[in-house]
Design an enzyme around this catalytic site. Structure first.
Site, mmCIF file in Angstrom:
data_model
loop_
_atom_site.group_PDB
_atom_site.id
_atom_site.type_symbol
_atom_site.label_atom_id
_atom_site.label_comp_id
_atom_site.label_asym_id
_atom_site.label_seq_id
_atom_site.Cartn_x
_atom_site.Cartn_y
_atom_site.Cartn_z
ATOM 1 N N ARG A 1 5.725 4.115 5.850
ATOM 2 C CA ARG A 1 5.383 4.005 7.257
ATOM 3 C C ARG A 1 5.426 2.556 7.724
ATOM 4 O O ARG A 1 5.816 1.659 6.982
ATOM 5 C CB ARG A 1 4.015 4.629 7.504
ATOM 6 C CG ARG A 1 2.851 3.900 6.875
ATOM 7 C CD ARG A 1 1.576 4.735 6.995
ATOM 8 N NE ARG A 1 0.418 4.049 6.451
ATOM 9 C CZ ARG A 1 -0.629 4.684 5.939
ATOM 10 N NH1 ARG A 1 -0.649 5.999 5.878
ATOM 11 N NH2 ARG A 1 -1.663 3.993 5.471
ATOM 12 N N ASP A 2 5.020 2.322 8.949
ATOM 13 C CA ASP A 2 5.062 0.969 9.531
ATOM 14 C C ASP A 2 3.864 0.155 9.066
ATOM 15 O O ASP A 2 3.027 -0.251 9.848
ATOM 16 C CB ASP A 2 5.108 1.044 11.059
ATOM 17 C CG ASP A 2 3.906 1.744 11.657
ATOM 18 O OD1 ASP A 2 3.088 2.307 10.888
ATOM 19 O OD2 ASP A 2 3.763 1.735 12.893
ATOM 20 N N GLU A 3 3.833 -0.093 7.767
ATOM 21 C CA GLU A 3 2.737 -0.858 7.181
ATOM 22 C C GLU A 3 3.315 -1.689 6.037
ATOM 23 O O GLU A 3 3.674 -2.835 6.237
ATOM 24 C CB GLU A 3 1.633 0.083 6.700
ATOM 25 C CG GLU A 3 0.330 -0.622 6.413
ATOM 26 C CD GLU A 3 -0.855 0.331 6.444
ATOM 27 O OE1 GLU A 3 -1.946 -0.122 6.101
ATOM 28 O OE2 GLU A 3 -0.688 1.513 6.805
ATOM 29 N N ASP B 1 -6.187 -2.410 -2.747
ATOM 30 C CA ASP B 1 -5.289 -1.527 -3.480
ATOM 31 C C ASP B 1 -4.792 -2.207 -4.747
ATOM 32 O O ASP B 1 -4.747 -1.615 -5.827
ATOM 33 C CB ASP B 1 -4.091 -1.141 -2.606
ATOM 34 C CG ASP B 1 -4.477 -0.517 -1.282
ATOM 35 O OD1 ASP B 1 -5.332 -1.093 -0.584
ATOM 36 O OD2 ASP B 1 -3.913 0.541 -0.922
ATOM 37 N N TRP C 1 -11.922 -6.061 -0.845
ATOM 38 C CA TRP C 1 -10.553 -6.429 -0.491
ATOM 39 C C TRP C 1 -10.354 -7.919 -0.792
ATOM 40 O O TRP C 1 -9.551 -8.279 -1.645
ATOM 41 C CB TRP C 1 -10.296 -6.122 0.988
ATOM 42 C CG TRP C 1 -9.747 -4.763 1.250
ATOM 43 C CD1 TRP C 1 -8.465 -4.453 1.607
ATOM 44 C CD2 TRP C 1 -10.450 -3.515 1.189
ATOM 45 N NE1 TRP C 1 -8.332 -3.080 1.753
ATOM 46 C CE2 TRP C 1 -9.530 -2.488 1.500
ATOM 47 C CE3 TRP C 1 -11.758 -3.152 0.876
ATOM 48 C CZ2 TRP C 1 -9.889 -1.143 1.529
ATOM 49 C CZ3 TRP C 1 -12.120 -1.812 0.907
ATOM 50 C CH2 TRP C 1 -11.191 -0.833 1.220
ATOM 51 N N GLU D 1 -2.363 9.065 -0.707
ATOM 52 C CA GLU D 1 -3.384 8.189 -0.136
ATOM 53 C C GLU D 1 -4.740 8.889 -0.067
ATOM 54 O O GLU D 1 -5.777 8.267 -0.285
ATOM 55 C CB GLU D 1 -2.961 7.748 1.261
ATOM 56 C CG GLU D 1 -3.942 6.831 1.953
ATOM 57 C CD GLU D 1 -3.471 6.409 3.330
ATOM 58 O OE1 GLU D 1 -3.983 5.398 3.849
ATOM 59 O OE2 GLU D 1 -2.586 7.089 3.907
ATOM 60 N N ASP E 1 0.820 -1.204 0.000
ATOM 61 C CA ASP E 1 0.000 0.000 0.000
ATOM 62 C C ASP E 1 0.859 1.261 0.000
ATOM 63 O O ASP E 1 0.513 2.264 -0.606
ATOM 64 C CB ASP E 1 -0.939 -0.003 1.203
ATOM 65 C CG ASP E 1 -0.193 -0.113 2.522
ATOM 66 O OD1 ASP E 1 0.861 -0.778 2.555
ATOM 67 O OD2 ASP E 1 -0.660 0.450 3.528
ATOM 68 N N HIS F 1 0.851 6.229 -2.449
ATOM 69 C CA HIS F 1 -0.215 5.244 -2.288
ATOM 70 C C HIS F 1 -0.906 5.151 -3.638
ATOM 71 O O HIS F 1 -1.490 6.122 -4.083
ATOM 72 C CB HIS F 1 -1.206 5.749 -1.243
ATOM 73 C CG HIS F 1 -1.529 4.797 -0.152
ATOM 74 N ND1 HIS F 1 -0.760 4.678 0.986
ATOM 75 C CD2 HIS F 1 -2.550 3.926 0.017
ATOM 76 C CE1 HIS F 1 -1.299 3.788 1.796
ATOM 77 N NE2 HIS F 1 -2.383 3.299 1.223
#
Length: 821
Positions: free
Chosen positions: A443-445, A452, A505, A706, A439, A721
Site C-alpha cells: 500500500r501507500d506506506e 516492526d 517504536w 498485519e 512495514d 506485515h
C-alpha cells in the site's frame, strides 16, 4: 559504525587459540591470542582511496597448526570531482499520451524518465574501470549498452538531506579502445516520487526531480589514469519510460523508444545539454550493505481467462517485486495494463481496497514487434496480477526483489502447518527488506517503522545474515535523531510522518543495536552516545520516571485484540529497557561512568514502575498479557513476585488465547517457556481459532498478516506485515532450542534447550557469525534423540527434556534420553 573496515571470518574445523590478520603489506595485527576472535578492526595507516587490498587471516589451533584464508576489499572515494546533473524539468518535451479513451495513461503528472549519455574515448587498452555512481532518485546505468551492476532500485533509500549512498561497479569488461558511451536512466524513486500516506505531501519529500552524479575511473594498461565524470558535457533526452513511480507504477511506451541511445554511434544532436545542479559531495557515502537484487523468478500457479483480452494470474505466493511478461506482436499503440493485488474479492477479481492511493499498475504501449516487458524503477506487493490488453499471454513470471541478505537459517518440524508458518515468516522478511525494513510492500506506506523492525529482528537474524542491512539502517535511525536526542517512529525520517517517537517504536534506536551486538559480536553496533541521548531525552521530560510526557503518537500495543495495556505502564517498561541496555552498551565500551549512571537510572525507573503499576504481588495495573510480558521479560518485578506474575499471565492466556499486539507478541512464547509453561506456548503455536498464527495459514496466507484475523478496515489491512511473524525466533530458539548464555555474544556460549511440546521431530540450522549451529531432535522407539553441532570456538550447555544437562565443546554430539519430564 566505525569507518575502519571490519575484517571477519567464519570458523571451520578445530578450535582456534590465536589469529593474525595481514592487509596488503601495510598492516599486520601480529599474533593475537584470543580463542573467541572472529574479526579484527583494521588499525593500520590510512588506506588509499579507490584501491584494492588483499588480506589474509591465519588461525592457530591448540596444537600450533596454522590455517590461512584469503580475501580482498576495495576502498571507495575520498574526494569527488564530478558535478550533480539533471534534465531541466521545465524543458521536457512530452510525447503526450492520449487523455481519453482506451489508450489513456493515468500518469499522475509524473515526468518521463530522463536518459543521460556521455560519449568518451579510451585511448588504449583499459586494465581496470570502476564506475562510482549515485543519484537523488533511482538510476540504471549502462556501459556501451551493457547493464552496469546487478543492483535494483539503486542507490537505495536514505534521508538524502543527511546522506546519499553511492555504489562502486566493476565495468572493466565493457570498456573498449576508442569510442565508449556511459548511459544512465533516472527515475523519481523515494527522492521525488510518491512515498508514504500523507495526503498533504504525497511526493517531493526530498527534491523535485532526480539528479545524477558519477565518476568512471579508468586505469590504462600502461599505468596512466583518467576520470570521466558527470559535467555539462553530458546530453539528455527521453525515451520509452514515460513515468516510473514506486507506488503508482511504471509506463513504457515503446513507440517513443530510442534504440542505441546508450551505445557508440548514436546521434544525440537533437538532445539537450544537461543542467548542472551543484557540486556538493559532503553527503555522499559508500553503501555498506548489499543492494536490492532480483533474486528469483516465480512461475504462475494458475492463469484464468477473464475475457477476450484479459487474464488473472495467481503466483501462489504473496511477494514483493514485479512481472516479466513476454508479449507477442501487437497492433502499434496497443495498451497492455498490469494491475497487482494481494487478494481477490468475492467475485474472483482483484481486491485493491487495501492499496489506498498506491495504484500498483504497470503499463506497456506496444510499438508492434514482440517484446519482453519488465519495469525497472518500481515494485509491488502482490500475489495476483490482472493483465489486460493482450489475447494470448506469452511467458509470464513474477520477479522477486529484496535486499540481497544471505540466507542463514532453516527450520522445519513434524507439523506441516507450522512449516507453512515458517515459510510465511521468511516471505514476509523478503518482501519487507527492500533497502529499509518496511512495514508492508503493497500500500501507500512502505516505511521503515521502527517498532516492526525491533520486534521482528531476532527472527530476522535467524533467517538471514542481516548485519550489513541493519548497519545501514542504523545510520538511517541515527540520521533521524533530533539534536535533543529524540528518535522518530520511522527511519529514514519522512517529514510529516509520525516524527516524534512513541514508546516501543523510538526505543528501537537502543533495542536494535543491542540485539545486533548480541548476535554478531561487533561492539561498533553500539553507539553509546546516540543510545544515551535517547534515554536522557525521555528522562528529561519525565523526571518522575513514569513516561507520560513526550510520547509522540503513542501507538500503545498496536493491534492488540484484547484489553488495552495502560499506556504509561507500557511506556515506562520500555524506558527502563532502554536505560538498562544502554548501561550494558556503555560497559561493553568501557565507559564506566556512563554505565554506573545509567544503571542507577534503570534501577530508579524499576522502583518507580513497581510503586506505580504493581499494587500487589502477581498483579499489574490493567491486568493485560502484554503488561505481564513486559514486566517479566524486562526484569521489572521483585524476585518473589515473578512466579505469581507468570501464573497470572498463564491464566490470561489459557482463558483468552493471545491478546497481544505488536509490542507483546514477540515475548509471548519465550516468556511462557522461560517460566515453565512451554506447554502453553506450544498450545498457542498450534492454535487454529483466531487470533492465532495457524488461523492465517488455514485461510490461505502465504505471508504474515498485519492483523491476527485479517479483518478490519480495508485501508488498514495488509497481508504482508512481519511483526506477528516474530514468533519465528521462538521456533529456532524454543522449539529447536538454539540459544546463547546471557553474557555470550556471537554464540560463543551456546545454550541448547529444545522444547518438543507434542511435536514428534524438529530440526534447525543457523550459520552464525562464529560458524554453523545445527540441532535435530526426534522421538523414536520410546526415546528422545538429539543431535547438536557446535561451531569451532564455542561451547554448549545442552538441556534434555528429562532434566539431563551436558556441557560440551565444539563438534558434533549425540544425546539420548528415555524419559521426558
Amino acid at each position: 559504525m566505525a569507518d575502519s573496515p571490519l575484517l571477519s571470518w567464519q570458523l571451520r574445523g578445530a578450535d582456534p587459540v590465536a589469529f593474525q590478520v595481514e592487509v596488503g603489506g601495510v598492516w599486520s595485527s601480529g599474533r593475537v591470542t584470543d580463542p573467541a576472535a572472529i574479526s579484527a578492526r583494521y588499525a593500520g595507516p590510512p588506506l588509499r582511496p579507490g584501491t584494492r587490498y588483499d588480506w589474509q587471516v591465519t588461525l592457530w589451533d591448540r596444537d600450533g597448526t596454522p590455517g590461512t584464508a584469503r580475501s580482498w576489499f576495495e576502498t571507495g572515494l575520498d574526494t569527488w570531482s564530478a558535478a550533480w546533473i539533471a534534465a531541466d524539468p521545465d524543458a521536457v518535451e512530452h510525447v503526450d499520451p492520449p487523455t481519453e479513451g482506451d489508450l489513456a495513461l493515468r500518469d499522475h503528472g509524473l515526468l518521463p524518465c530522463p536518459q543521460l549519455r556521455r560519449a568518451f574515448h579510451a585511448r588504449s587498452r583499459v586494465a581496470a574501470a570502476r564506475l562510482h555512481i549515485s543519484a537523488k532518485g533511482l538510476y540504471a546505468a549502462t556501459v556501451n549498452g551493457h547493464r552496469a551492476g546487478d543492483g535494483r532500485l539503486t542507490p537505495g533509500w536514505t534521508d538524502y538531506r543527511r546522506r546519499i549512498q553511492y555504489q562502486t561497479l566493476d565495468v572493466t569488461r565493457w570498456i573498449a579502445e576508442g569510442e565508449n558511451v556511459l548511459g544512465v536512466t533516472l527515475a523519481d524513486g523515494w527522492w521525488s516520487g510518491y512515498v508514504g500516506f500523507d495526503p498533504r505531501r504525497p511526493g517531493y519529500h526530498y527534491g523535485r526531480f532526480p539528479e545524477l552524479i558519477a565518476e568512471l575511473h579508468l586505469t590504462y594498461a600502461d599505468g596512466s589514469a583518467e576520470v570521466v565524470g558527470t559535467d555539462d558535457a553530458w546530453r539528455v533526452g527521453h525515451g520509452h519510460v514515460r513515468y516510473a513511480d514506486l507506488l503508482k507504477g511504471e509506463c513504457h511506451d515503446l513507440r517513443a523508444a530510442t534504440p542505441g541511445w546508450d551505445r557508440p554511434g548514436f546521434d544525440d544532436a537533437g538532445w539537450r545539454p544537461v543542467v548542472v545542479t551543484g557540486r556538493d559531495h559532503t553527503r555522499l557515502a559508500a553503501s555498506p550493505d548489499e543492494p536490492v537484487r532480483a533474486v528469483r523468478e516465480i512461475a504462475p500457479a494458475a492463469v484464468t481467462r477473464l475475457g477476450p483480452a484479459a487474464h488473472l494470474v495467481d503466483f501462489g505466493q504473496n511477494l514483493a517485486g514485479r512481472l516479466r511478461l513476454a508479449l507477442p506482436e501487437l497492433r502499434p499503440g496497443t495498451r497492455v495494463v498490469i494491475r497487482h493485488a494481494e487478494t481477490l474479492d468475492g467475485a474472483g477479481r482483484l481486491d485493491t481496497a487495501n492499496l489506498r492511493t498506491a495504484d500498483a499498475t504497470d503499463v506497456l504501449v506496444s510499438a508492434g514487434p514482440a517484446t519482453v516487458f519488465e519495469p525497472d524503477f518500481t515494485y509491488h506487493g502482490f500475489r495476483y496480477a490482472e493483465i489486460s490488453g493482450v489475447a494470448d499471454l506469452g511467458e509470464v513470471s513474477a520477479v522477486v526483489l529484496h535486499s540481497d541478505t544471505a540466507w542463514a537459517g532453516t527450520f522445519e518440524c513434524s507439523d506441516p502447518e507450522v512449516n507453512r508458518l515458517q515459510r510465511n515468516i521468511e516471505w514476509g522478511q523478503r518482501g519487507n527488506f527492500v533497502s529499509v525494513p518496511t512495514d508492508c510492500p503493497q500500500r501507500d506506506e512502505r516505511l521503515g517503522w521502527m517498532a516492526d523492525a525491533q520486534v521482528f529482528l531476532p527472527a530476522a537474524c535467524f533467517n538471514a545474515d542481516v548485519a550489513a542491512f541493519f548497519a545501514k539502517w542504523l545510520r538511517d535511525v541515527r540520521d533521524a535523531q533530533t539534536p535533543d536526542g529524540g528518535f522518530p517512529n520511522v527511519a529514514p525520517r519522512l517529514s510529516g510522518v509520525a516524527e516524534e517517537g512513541a514508546p516501543g517504536w523510538a526505543d528501537a534506536g537502543v533495542l536494535v543495536p543491542w540485539q545486533l551486538y548480541r548476535v554478531y559480536g561487533d561492539p561498533a553496533f553500539l553507539d553509546v552516545d546516540s543510545m544515551a541521548a535517547w534515554v536522557d531525552f525521555v528522562h528529561r521530560h519525565n523526571p518522575d520516571l513514569i513516561w507520560r510526557a513526550r510520547t509522540g503518537p503513542h501507538y500503545a500495543d498496536w493491534l492488540a485484540p484484547g484489553p488495552a495495556t495502560p499506556r504509561d505502564l507500557l511506556a515506562t517498561a520500555f524506558f527502563h529497557r532502554s536505560a538498562d541496555l544502554t548501561a550494558r552498551a556503555a560497559g561493553v565500551h568501557g565507559r564506566t561512568a556512563d554505565e554506573e549512571r545509567l544503571r542507577r537510572l534503570a534501577g530508579d525507573i524499576r522502583t518507580a514502575f513497581i510503586k506505580t503499576f504493581a499494587p500487589a504481588p502477581g498483579r499489574l495495573a490493567g491486568d493485560t498479557q502484554t503488561g505481564y510480558l513486559l514486566a517479566l521479560a524486562f526484569g521489572l518485578l521483585p524476585p518473589e513476585w515473578v512466579a505469581p506474575a507468570a501464573r497470572r499471565l498463564a491464566e490470561l492466556v489459557e482463558e483468552h488465547g493471545p491478546q497481544t499486539g505488536f509490542l507483546g507478541v514477540n515475548l509471548l512464547c519465550p516468556v511462557l517457556s522461560a517460566h515453565g509453561r512451554a506447554d502453553l506456548a506450544h498450545a498457542l503455536l498450534r492454535r487454529t481459532d483466531p487470533p492465532s498464527w495457524l488461523h492465517q495459514v488455514r485461510n490461505g496466507a502465504t505471508t504474515v498478516w498485519e492483523r491476527w484475523d485479517g479483518k478490519g478496515a480495508p485501508s488498514m489491512n495488509s497481508f504482508n506485515h512481519y511483526a506477528f511473524g516474530s514468533i519465528g525466533a521462538w521456533l529456532y530458539g524454543g522449539v529447536a532450542g538454539i540459544g546463547q548464555a546471557p553474557g555470550s555474544v556471537a554464540y560463543r556460549e551456546l545454550v541448547i534447550r529444545p522444547l518438543p511440546g507434542d511435536l514428534s521431530w524438529a530440526r534447525a540450522s543457523y550459520e552464525s557469525a562464529r560458524g554453523r549451529i545445527a540441532v535435530s531432535w526426534e522421538r523414536a522407539e520410546g526415546a528422545f534423540h538429539l543431535a547438536v553441532t557446535v561451531p569451532p570456538g564455542s561451547t554448549a550447555t545442552v538441556h534434555l527434556p528429562d532434566g539431563q544437562t551436558h556441557h560440551v565443546p565444539s563438534g558434533d554430539h549425540l544425546f539420548r534420553s528415555t524419559q521426558e519430564t
